[in-house]
Design an enzyme around this catalytic site. Structure first.
Site, PDB file in Angstrom:
ATOM      1  N   TYR A  23       0.840  -1.212   0.000  1.00 47.10           N
ATOM      2  CA  TYR A  23       0.000   0.000   0.000  1.00 47.10           C
ATOM      3  C   TYR A  23       0.874   1.260   0.000  1.00 47.10           C
ATOM      4  CZ  TYR A  23      -2.928   3.776   1.658  1.00 47.10           C
ATOM      5  OH  TYR A  23      -3.556   4.988   1.780  1.00 47.10           O
ATOM      6  N   PRO A  75       0.615  15.197   2.018  1.00 43.70           N
ATOM      7  CA  PRO A  75      -0.377  14.437   2.780  1.00 43.70           C
ATOM      8  C   PRO A  75      -0.383  12.971   2.378  1.00 43.70           C
ATOM      9  CG  PRO A  75      -1.446  15.633   1.001  1.00 43.70           C
ATOM     10  CD  PRO A  75      -0.003  16.065   0.998  1.00 43.70           C
ATOM     11  N   THR A  76      -0.297  12.098   3.361  1.00 44.23           N
ATOM     12  CA  THR A  76      -0.438  10.664   3.096  1.00 44.23           C
ATOM     13  C   THR A  76      -1.335  10.070   4.184  1.00 44.23           C
ATOM     14  OG1 THR A  76       1.653  10.288   4.262  1.00 44.23           O
ATOM     15  CG2 THR A  76       1.755  10.338   1.858  1.00 44.23           C
ATOM     16  N   ALA A  77      -2.012   8.999   3.836  1.00 45.37           N
ATOM     17  CA  ALA A  77      -3.061   8.445   4.693  1.00 45.37           C
ATOM     18  C   ALA A  77      -2.505   7.430   5.697  1.00 45.37           C
ATOM     19  CB  ALA A  77      -4.114   7.762   3.815  1.00 45.37           C
ATOM     20  N   SER A 104      -3.534  14.660   6.132  1.00 48.54           N
ATOM     21  CA  SER A 104      -4.502  14.041   5.215  1.00 48.54           C
ATOM     22  C   SER A 104      -5.893  13.985   5.833  1.00 48.54           C
ATOM     23  CB  SER A 104      -4.033  12.620   4.887  1.00 48.54           C
ATOM     24  OG  SER A 104      -5.063  11.897   4.241  1.00 48.54           O
ATOM     25  N   GLN A 125      -5.261  18.735   4.119  1.00 53.20           N
ATOM     26  CA  GLN A 125      -5.656  18.198   2.809  1.00 53.20           C
ATOM     27  C   GLN A 125      -7.126  17.807   2.837  1.00 53.20           C
ATOM     28  OE1 GLN A 125      -6.019  14.446   2.286  1.00 53.20           O
ATOM     29  NE2 GLN A 125      -6.925  14.917   0.302  1.00 53.20           N
ATOM     30  N   TYR A 127     -10.367  15.970   1.088  1.00 56.65           N
ATOM     31  CA  TYR A 127     -11.078  15.139   0.114  1.00 56.65           C
ATOM     32  C   TYR A 127     -12.537  15.573   0.149  1.00 56.65           C
ATOM     33  CZ  TYR A 127      -7.447  11.636  -0.894  1.00 56.65           C
ATOM     34  OH  TYR A 127      -6.317  10.995  -1.339  1.00 56.65           O
ATOM     35  N   THR A 153      -7.589  17.998  -2.925  1.00 51.47           N
ATOM     36  CA  THR A 153      -7.058  16.981  -3.838  1.00 51.47           C
ATOM     37  C   THR A 153      -8.070  16.722  -4.950  1.00 51.47           C
ATOM     38  OG1 THR A 153      -5.733  16.013  -2.102  1.00 51.47           O
ATOM     39  CG2 THR A 153      -6.217  14.602  -3.999  1.00 51.47           C
ATOM     40  N   LYS A 223      -4.595  20.325  -5.602  1.00 54.71           N
ATOM     41  CA  LYS A 223      -3.527  19.327  -5.736  1.00 54.71           C
ATOM     42  C   LYS A 223      -3.914  18.264  -6.769  1.00 54.71           C
ATOM     43  CE  LYS A 223      -0.943  15.962  -2.907  1.00 54.71           C
ATOM     44  NZ  LYS A 223      -1.528  14.631  -3.085  1.00 54.71           N
ATOM     45  N   HIS A 247      -0.045  12.223  -7.618  1.00 52.70           N
ATOM     46  CA  HIS A 247      -0.413  11.404  -6.468  1.00 52.70           C
ATOM     47  C   HIS A 247       0.605  10.275  -6.245  1.00 52.70           C
ATOM     48  CE1 HIS A 247      -4.207  11.216  -3.964  1.00 52.70           C
ATOM     49  NE2 HIS A 247      -3.553  10.178  -3.488  1.00 52.70           N
ATOM     50  N   ARG A 250      -0.061   7.023  -8.107  1.00 58.12           N
ATOM     51  CA  ARG A 250      -1.067   6.100  -7.578  1.00 58.12           C
ATOM     52  C   ARG A 250      -2.424   6.241  -8.250  1.00 58.12           C
ATOM     53  NH1 ARG A 250       0.606   4.255  -2.507  1.00 58.12           N
ATOM     54  NH2 ARG A 250      -1.389   4.401  -1.411  1.00 58.12           N
ATOM     55  N   VAL A 281      10.572  13.150  -5.472  1.00 59.96           N
ATOM     56  CA  VAL A 281      11.654  14.009  -4.959  1.00 59.96           C
ATOM     57  C   VAL A 281      12.411  13.203  -3.904  1.00 59.96           C
ATOM     58  CG1 VAL A 281      12.152  16.120  -3.661  1.00 59.96           C
ATOM     59  CG2 VAL A 281      10.389  16.132  -5.454  1.00 59.96           C
TER      60      VAL A 281
HETATM   61  C1  FMN Z   1       0.625   5.739   0.950  1.00 62.56           C
HETATM   62  C2  FMN Z   1       0.211   7.028   0.343  1.00 62.56           C
HETATM   63  C3  FMN Z   1      -0.965   7.633   0.772  1.00 62.56           C
HETATM   64  C4  FMN Z   1      -1.366   8.846   0.215  1.00 62.56           C
HETATM   65  N1  FMN Z   1      -2.484   9.461   0.710  1.00 62.56           N
HETATM   66  C5  FMN Z   1      -2.846  10.666   0.213  1.00 62.56           C
HETATM   67  C6  FMN Z   1      -3.948  11.368   0.774  1.00 62.56           C
HETATM   68  O1  FMN Z   1      -4.588  10.923   1.723  1.00 62.56           O
HETATM   69  N2  FMN Z   1      -4.287  12.554   0.207  1.00 62.56           N
HETATM   70  C7  FMN Z   1      -3.582  13.098  -0.848  1.00 62.56           C
HETATM   71  O2  FMN Z   1      -3.923  14.178  -1.345  1.00 62.56           O
HETATM   72  N3  FMN Z   1      -2.507  12.471  -1.361  1.00 62.56           N
HETATM   73  C8  FMN Z   1      -2.117  11.288  -0.855  1.00 62.56           C
HETATM   74  N4  FMN Z   1      -1.004  10.659  -1.358  1.00 62.56           N
HETATM   75  C9  FMN Z   1      -0.177  11.341  -2.389  1.00 62.56           C
HETATM   76  C10 FMN Z   1       0.896  12.221  -1.746  1.00 62.56           C
HETATM   77  O3  FMN Z   1       0.338  13.384  -1.195  1.00 62.56           O
HETATM   78  C11 FMN Z   1       1.950  12.686  -2.763  1.00 62.56           C
HETATM   79  O4  FMN Z   1       1.289  13.256  -3.869  1.00 62.56           O
HETATM   80  C12 FMN Z   1       2.903  11.592  -3.227  1.00 62.56           C
HETATM   81  O5  FMN Z   1       3.154  10.645  -2.234  1.00 62.56           O
HETATM   82  C13 FMN Z   1       4.212  12.247  -3.664  1.00 62.56           C
HETATM   83  O6  FMN Z   1       5.052  11.325  -4.230  1.00 62.56           O
HETATM   84  P1  FMN Z   1       6.295  10.619  -3.469  1.00 62.56           P
HETATM   85  O7  FMN Z   1       5.684   9.632  -2.526  1.00 62.56           O
HETATM   86  O8  FMN Z   1       7.003   9.982  -4.603  1.00 62.56           O
HETATM   87  O9  FMN Z   1       7.122  11.668  -2.775  1.00 62.56           O
HETATM   88  C14 FMN Z   1      -0.582   9.446  -0.807  1.00 62.56           C
HETATM   89  C15 FMN Z   1       0.603   8.837  -1.219  1.00 62.56           C
HETATM   90  C16 FMN Z   1       1.020   7.660  -0.650  1.00 62.56           C
HETATM   91  C17 FMN Z   1       2.327   7.054  -1.093  1.00 62.56           C
END
Ligand code: FMN
Length: 348
Positions: A23, A75-77, A104, A125, A127, A153, A223, A247, A250, A281
């Site tokens: 994940y 932001p990551t979840a 997030s 962030q 949603y 986002t 975003k 993202h 993803r 980055v």
């Molecule tokens: C595990 C995971 C969860 C993420 N969850 C969110 C989220 O909840 N909201 C969001 O806008 N972006 C989310 N993203 C995207 C990140 O904000 C970001 O765009 C991305 O991780 C940047 O790339 P990098 O991981 O290569 O640095 C998530 C990315 C990852 C890897």
């Protein structure tokens, strides 16, 4: 500089359940975009400048907060899948390193606790959920607790296809964690499934920027922008900033690399609209390349997660300190005494 980060990533991944590791690491589909992202930064070539007195180097930046360097935490979840401290630990590490933390909508610690751990500005962030009242409640809580910007986002009308490592198993996350900020705003019958109400709404459109503007006084960044026409449309609808992102690969597995998308978006919007960027980055020179291409700041997603997994808040801070040292080093070697002065003349 990447070896230390790769080692950390390997240690983090080896310590995780395969589905959880999957994940956090993977993109979507065949992982084309997630794989290409770091290479797109590295493909750029510089013309370092000489005889420019770089005995002092200023990496500071002001963007809805005063930050020590032009790098922030994307932001990551679901951080509690990585560490018990969850987003409180990540935010603590980010605040200690003097960079913006973007919380997030899918956080697993309470907004109030994260804000208290930071004790200063941070960004939230957003949603757009099917049930707008939940989104509204989260935004207003964030604003009350010191958020200085909203990050809407826009690139998840449907969540990118990611097969799990071991087959169709849900992530091992409890509802108590996943809904920690949300449950109190839902009036659900016992046993009812909340997700149809709180999944991202694919009806999300430009008019939702107007809606956010009505419910909050905070500046709004959009975003997930990759097309210059979308950047212009968002700004026309009142967006205060643009966040170029795919993202982390993803969401759309043949999307343009953000390093390649960034210049056309910077050119499309007025100079006073800040553009920030994330995606692949992985060292200071990547971040400086983003600045030279016109970004005000670069953001990292996964690297801080490896810090969080391996050593909690201290691990997050350590990752960010490595970036800080790397940014200073390369700015000096590029002949840029102020990172904010970087522009495309530094690049070939
Ligand atoms: C595990 C995971 C969860 C993420 N969850 C969110 C989220 O909840 N909201 C969001 O806008 N972006 C989310 N993203 C995207 C990140 O904000 C970001 O765009 C991305 O991780 C940047 O790339 P990098 O991981 O290569 O640095 C998530 C990315 C990852 C890897």
């Amino acid at each position: 500089m990447r070896k230390w980060l790769q080692d950390k990533e390997i240690r983090a991944i080896e310590s995780l359940d395969p589905d959880v590791a999957h994940y956090f690491t993977r993109g979507c589909g065949d992982d084309l975009v997630a794989t290409e992202a770091p290479e797109a930064w590295r493909a750029r070539r510089w013309r370092p400048r000489v005889l420019r007195d770089v005995s002092r180097i200023d990496t500071g930046v002001r963007l809805w907060g005063d930050w020590r360097m032009p790098l922030g935490v994307a932001p990551t979840a679901f951080h509690r899948l990585l560490h018990d401290g969850g987003e409180v630990a990540t935010a603590t590490g980010a605040a200690a390193a003097g960079v913006p933390f973007v919380l997030s909508s899918r956080a697993t610690r309470r907004i109030e606790d994260v804000a208290a751990a930071i004790g200063g500005p941070w960004w939230f962030q957003v949603y757009l959920m099917h049930e707008r009242s939940v989104t509204k409640a989260l935004v207003q809580r964030a604003e009350r607790h010191g958020a200085t910007a909203l990050v809407l986002t826009g690139d998840t009308p449907y969540v990118g296809y990611r097969a799990s490592a071991t087959g169709p198993r849900p992530l091992p996350i409890t509802d108590d964690d996943a809904l920690i900020n949300i449950a109190e705003h839902l009036a659900l019958d016992a046993g009812a499934d909340p997700w149809p109400l709180i999944d991202q709404d694919p009806a999300l459109s430009l008019t939702d920027i107007d809606w956010l503007r009505e419910i909050s006084d905070l500046p709004i960044l959009v975003k997930g922008v990759l097309h210059p026409a979308d950047a212009v449309a968002c700004v026309d609808h009142g967006a205060d900033g643009i966040w170029v992102s795919n993202h982390g690969g993803r969401q759309f597995d043949r999307a343009i690399a953000t390093a390649d998308a960034l210049p056309s978006i910077v050119d499309a919007v007025d100079d006073d609209i800040p553009v920030v960027v994330d995606g692949g980055v992985r060292d200071g020179l990547d971040a400086l390349t983003a600045l030279a291409l016109g970004a005000r700041m670069a953001f990292v997603g996964r690297p801080v997660l490896w810090g969080l997994r391996t050593a909690g808040a201290a691990g997050v801070q350590q990752v960010l300190e490595e970036f800080a040292a790397d940014i200073r080093h390369w700015a000096g070697c590029a002949g840029a005494a102020r990172t904010a002065d970087l522009d495309r003349s530094y690049l070939v």
